[in-house]
Write a protein that holds these residues in place. Structure first.
Motif, short mmCIF file in Angstrom:
data_model
loop_
_atom_site.label_atom_id
_atom_site.label_comp_id
_atom_site.label_asym_id
_atom_site.label_seq_id
_atom_site.Cartn_x
_atom_site.Cartn_y
_atom_site.Cartn_z
N LYS A 149 34.95 24.21 -35.73
CA LYS A 149 34.41 25.34 -35.08
C LYS A 149 33.21 25.56 -33.89
CE LYS A 149 33.66 28.07 -38.60
NZ LYS A 149 33.19 28.62 -39.55
N CYS A 179 32.76 22.86 -39.73
CA CYS A 179 31.88 23.12 -38.62
C CYS A 179 31.98 22.19 -37.41
CB CYS A 179 30.47 22.67 -39.19
SG CYS A 179 29.89 24.15 -40.39
N PRO A 199 29.62 32.99 -35.29
CA PRO A 199 29.35 31.80 -34.30
C PRO A 199 28.85 32.34 -32.94
CG PRO A 199 31.70 32.10 -34.80
CD PRO A 199 31.21 33.04 -35.54
N CYS A 217 26.68 19.74 -45.60
CA CYS A 217 26.80 19.62 -43.90
C CYS A 217 25.40 20.23 -43.62
CB CYS A 217 27.89 20.71 -43.96
SG CYS A 217 27.85 20.90 -42.00
N ILE A 258 24.80 22.15 -41.16
CA ILE A 258 25.22 23.41 -40.57
C ILE A 258 25.33 24.60 -41.74
CG2 ILE A 258 26.45 24.79 -38.92
CD1 ILE A 258 24.74 22.72 -37.43
N CYS A 259 26.27 24.35 -42.16
CA CYS A 259 26.59 25.31 -43.48
C CYS A 259 26.16 24.99 -44.89
CB CYS A 259 28.24 25.54 -43.26
SG CYS A 259 29.10 24.04 -43.91
N ILE A 274 27.86 16.24 -40.55
CA ILE A 274 28.78 17.71 -40.15
C ILE A 274 30.15 17.71 -40.75
CG2 ILE A 274 29.76 19.06 -38.31
CD1 ILE A 274 26.75 18.58 -38.27
N ILE A 278 26.55 22.50 -32.02
CA ILE A 278 25.87 22.22 -33.30
C ILE A 278 24.57 21.77 -33.01
CG2 ILE A 278 25.91 19.82 -34.56
CD1 ILE A 278 29.15 20.00 -34.65
#
Length: 119
Positions: free
Chosen positions: A48, A45, A112, A18, A20-21, A41, A54
């Protein structure tokens, strides 16, 4: 006589992480345009964060490094510490620059953007 060496290959089904994470993605995922690149993604995520978040998160990590939750669990009082940082820095540096730095620290902690705004 020439002997052959046996090669063992570990099977790993996922090479996609991912954007993002950085969690390995197995199964469903979404491709999205992030600034000048494309990102993948994970479902967590994607659920979320909205598209604007994003893109913002991706840009912050491109600029400052890290990934969502990479420092999670290092401090139980993360939100309080971040809000104190905001109060301390208000008079010293540009508020907009401080907001980005605070947001970056929050994201590293796994907090977040919506939770930062609430606190």
């Amino acid at each position: 006589m020439h002997s052959q060496q046996e090669i063992k290959i570990k099977k790993n089904c996922s090479f996609v992480k991912c954007s993002i994470c950085r969690e390995e993605i197995r199964g469903k995922h979404r491709f999205t345009k992030l600034a000048m690149n494309y990102g993948v993604i994970c479902p967590e995520c994607d659920n979320k964060f909205n598209d604007d978040e994003i893109e913002l998160i991706s840009n912050i990590f491109t600029a400052y490094g890290g990934y969502f939750g990479s420092m999670k669990g290092l401090s139980r009082n993360s939100v309080k510490r971040l809000s104190n940082l905001y109060k301390e820095g208000e008079k010293k540096i540009d508020i907009n620059a401080l907001d980005i730095k605070i947001l970056h620290q929050a994201l590293l902690q796994g907090i977040p953007p919506s939770q930062i705004v609430q606190k």
